[in-house]
Design an enzyme around this catalytic site. Structure first.
Site, PDB file in Angstrom:
ATOM      1  N   ASP A 347       0.735  -0.971   0.401  1.00  0.00           N
ATOM      2  CA  ASP A 347      -0.309   0.340  -0.052  1.00  0.00           C
ATOM      3  C   ASP A 347       0.679   1.008  -0.755  1.00  0.00           C
ATOM      4  O   ASP A 347       2.085   1.652   0.554  1.00  0.00           O
ATOM      5  CB  ASP A 347      -0.767   0.016   1.391  1.00  0.00           C
ATOM      6  CG  ASP A 347      -1.923   1.314   1.461  1.00  0.00           C
ATOM      7  OD1 ASP A 347      -2.999   1.163   0.616  1.00  0.00           O
ATOM      8  OD2 ASP A 347      -1.770   1.536   2.102  1.00  0.00           O
ATOM      9  N   GLU A 376       1.678   0.518  -4.930  1.00  0.00           N
ATOM     10  CA  GLU A 376       1.075   0.950  -5.173  1.00  0.00           C
ATOM     11  C   GLU A 376       1.278   2.799  -5.719  1.00  0.00           C
ATOM     12  O   GLU A 376       1.946   3.158  -4.941  1.00  0.00           O
ATOM     13  CB  GLU A 376      -0.157   1.670  -4.730  1.00  0.00           C
ATOM     14  CG  GLU A 376      -1.571   2.417  -5.246  1.00  0.00           C
ATOM     15  CD  GLU A 376      -2.320   2.722  -3.238  1.00  0.00           C
ATOM     16  OE1 GLU A 376      -3.695   3.015  -3.277  1.00  0.00           O
ATOM     17  OE2 GLU A 376      -1.636   2.727  -2.102  1.00  0.00           O
TER      18      GLU A 376
END
Length: 632
Positions: A347, A376
């Site tokens: 993330d 990400e």
């Protein structure tokens, strides 16, 4: 005065060591023999443990160093395990014996195979997918929470057992890998009608959230997924943790977090269990990722991006502290070894320190050369995304990150779906004009594409336009990418974030007790939903093991008269994806695509199995999708 206080603190710490030290927890609770890196960091928690002396009594193991942090309640023990075999080590803390398991690895690191572009990842949120049998109404010992399915931002009660009970569904659909949003403990209390159901506020890096199940339940789920040929991808967060993590109320070191100064002030006079209030010393991230690679970036912008907090309830970890990044690296290795995960999704990748994250990726690459991690990287320009990929020539810092997320494809496709394809920029031209920059990527086949996820509006928005959805899915599953699907797309789940993120994270129909219908079965789906499920399932099963898609060369044509064509070729086989980007009839001009079609006069429609005549122009209905294949 300050010297007197410091001396007093030192003396108190020294006195406390006369008694046997109290050890509350050691992280990780076990380790593995035979790792390429013989160094092991143990984070020891316990009142006044900092000044303990530590020895180890085990063949092949020794204490390399002790790191005494600012807080008296932590001690870092660095062990060298070069030559140590599996067994139970004995650690002594001021003479107090502690048994520490050193386990045998199930396989060598190079035997662990990650996800590739031959896979299709299916992303789901455990809280919103399905609830298993014997789900507890409440888990004792956690901060106040409730499960209320009428509230989009509260917990709904999905769990790992619910996922396990539906593993056959994924096989029926035809996906090959499962990506769960974070499953680790998120022990943050509900605030009104909001909660951390999403999992991105970790409060224990070594424990599955008990509302989802246990570490053992996670392992059982992974084992049974593997038995069905399904890989498991774990969502991790190194940029920040949850506010209720023990590190927040008792910071191991003054630089354990980025910009923690506001907390020192806010926590003065704070009542036990009360959350600190934001003050003017708080630094919020700008959410703008461009400064990380911008050659002209100001220090102010860079600091805001990397050192600012994502939100006040998610403390920003300082990966520049070498002990923090070592802790995080080991944590990822522990989950690989303990659960047998097949990949990691990281993330908020660029929000963390760039060099420290590269250190993590290099460490995993050395230990697990065939493993895969996707980061990400939420910027919609291919040049930005490409610079984050391993070995990129666009960056002076090698990220060692094998897979990046194609936000450009997502962005352009979601613009194109509402447009007519013209002669220049609009409609499917946007996809062409994104893919034409694939020369920027070191490895385009290791880029993850998607049409929606948990942070975006559903592709269908508030509608159910299956014609544009089929075009999006056909592209996603035939171009040179690693494709990722979002749960429920196959049964036309829709929604937007206009009010709350929870509206794009709705419960899967039939996953929970009391549901009026069960979309896991054909009988529980509407005719329209069954048509979509069957269409996508056919395409996914056709894709499995199809080397034309996973290994073939790619040729794309500039959209012509509203028609966009991408071809893949491998060996003697060809696949051609044809999309009519118009809301009116069009045709495939076979002469224009002669370099691909050659002398072939017939192809097979992958989705129907019917022959298609290539000796003349092929008529296309409005927004039609055709996937054609033939062999030499």
């Amino acid at each position: 005065m300050k010297k007197t206080i410091a001396l007093l603190g030192f003396l108190l710490g020294s006195v406390s060591m006369d008694a046997a030290p109290k050890i509350d927890k050691i992280e990780p609770a076990n380790w593995f023999a035979g790792m390429k890196n013989p160094s092991l960091q143990l984070m020891v928690y316990g009142k006044d443990i900092r000044n303990a002396t530590v020895t180890v009594d085990y063949p092949g193991a020794r204490v390399d160093s002790l790191v005494r942090l600012d807080s008296p309640n932590y001690l870092l023990v660095y062990l060298n395990l070069d030559g140590a075999r599996p067994g139970e080590m004995t650690l002594k803390f001021d003479g107090k014996k502690v048994k520490y398991p050193l386990k045998e690895r199930e396989m060598a690191g190079d035997k662990r195979m990650g996800f590739t572009n031959a896979d299709v990842l299916y992303m789901l949120m455990p809280d919103r997918f399905a609830q298993g049998k014997n789900h507890p109404a409440q888990v004792k010992g956690l901060n106040a929470y409730k499960e209320d399915r009428t509230q989009p931002s509260l917990r709904h009660g999905g769990d790992l057992e619910g996922i396990r009970e539906h593993l056959d569904y994924f096989s029926q659909l035809g996906v090959t890998a499962l990506w769960f949003t974070p499953v680790l403990e998120n022990n943050s209390p509900d605030e009104g009608n909001t909660s951390t159901y999403h999992g991105y506020a970790t409060t224990d890096y070594y424990k599955v959230d008990p509302r989802f199940g246990s570490n053992e339940a996670y392992r059982r789920l992974a084992d049974e997924a593997h038995e069905r040929g399904l890989k498991v991808v774990m969502d991790m967060i190194f940029n920040h943790c949850g506010f209720e993590h023990p590190w927040v109320n008792d910071m191991p070191a003054r630089d354990w977090f980025n910009t923690p100064e506001w907390l020192w002030e806010a926590q003065r006079g704070q009542k036990a269990g009360e959350r600190a209030k934001v003050n003017d010393r708080y630094l919020q991230t700008s959410y703008k990722l461009t400064p990380v690679l911008d050659p002209y970036a100001s220090k102010a912008d860079m600091r805001e991006t990397v050192d600012g907090w994502f939100v006040p309830t998610m403390p920003d970890l300082n990966q520049r502290n070498p002990h923090v990044i070592t802790y995080l690296i080991q944590n990822s290795e522990w989950w690989i070894e303990t659960i047998g995960i097949d990949g990691i999704r990281m993330d908020t990748y660029p929000y963390a320190d760039r060099k420290a994250m590269a250190q993590w990726m290099k460490a995993l690459d050395v230990e697990y050369p065939n493993f895969n991690t996707v980061g990400e990287t939420w910027v919609t320009e291919p040049a930005y995304t490409a610079a984050w990929q391993k070995d990129s020539k666009l960056s002076t810092t090698n990220s060692y990150l094998k897979t990046v997320m194609d936000f450009s494809f997502f962005d352009k496709l979601n613009q194109a779906k509402a447009e007519e394809t013209d002669g220049w920029w609009r409609g499917l031209n946007r996809i062409y004009n994104s893919l034409c920059y694939d020369y920027l990527y070191e490895d385009p086949s290791s880029v993850m594409a998607f049409i929606e996820n948990h942070d975006t509006d559903r592709f269908l928005g508030e509608g159910r336009d299956t014609l544009v959805l089929k075009q999006a899915l056909a592209l996603l599953l035939t171009i040179n990418r690693i494709p990722q699907l979002y749960y429920g797309t196959e049964v036309l789940m829709n929604g937007t974030k206009a009010v709350t993120d929870g509206n794009v994270r709705k419960d899967f129909p039939g996953g929970f007790p009391g549901d009026k219908r069960n979309a896991f079965t054909p009988e529980g789906r509407t005719a329209e939903e069954n048509a979509m499920f069957d269409w996508l399932s056919r395409l996914l099963h056709w894709r499995q093991g199809n080397e034309v898609v996973s290994r073939g060369t790619q040729t794309q044509f500039i959209p012509h008269n509203g028609v966009y064509v991408i071809a893949r070729r491998y060996g003697r086989k060809t696949v051609m994806t044809v999309l009519n980007g118009l809301r009116r009839n069009a045709q495939l001009d076979v002469q224009r695509y002669a370099e691909i079609i050659g002398k072939h006069v017939q192809a097979t429609d992958v989705m129907t199995g019917q022959p298609v005549d290539l000796s003349a122009n092929v008529p296309l209905s409005p927004r039609q999708t055709l996937i054609l294949e033939w062999s030499e």
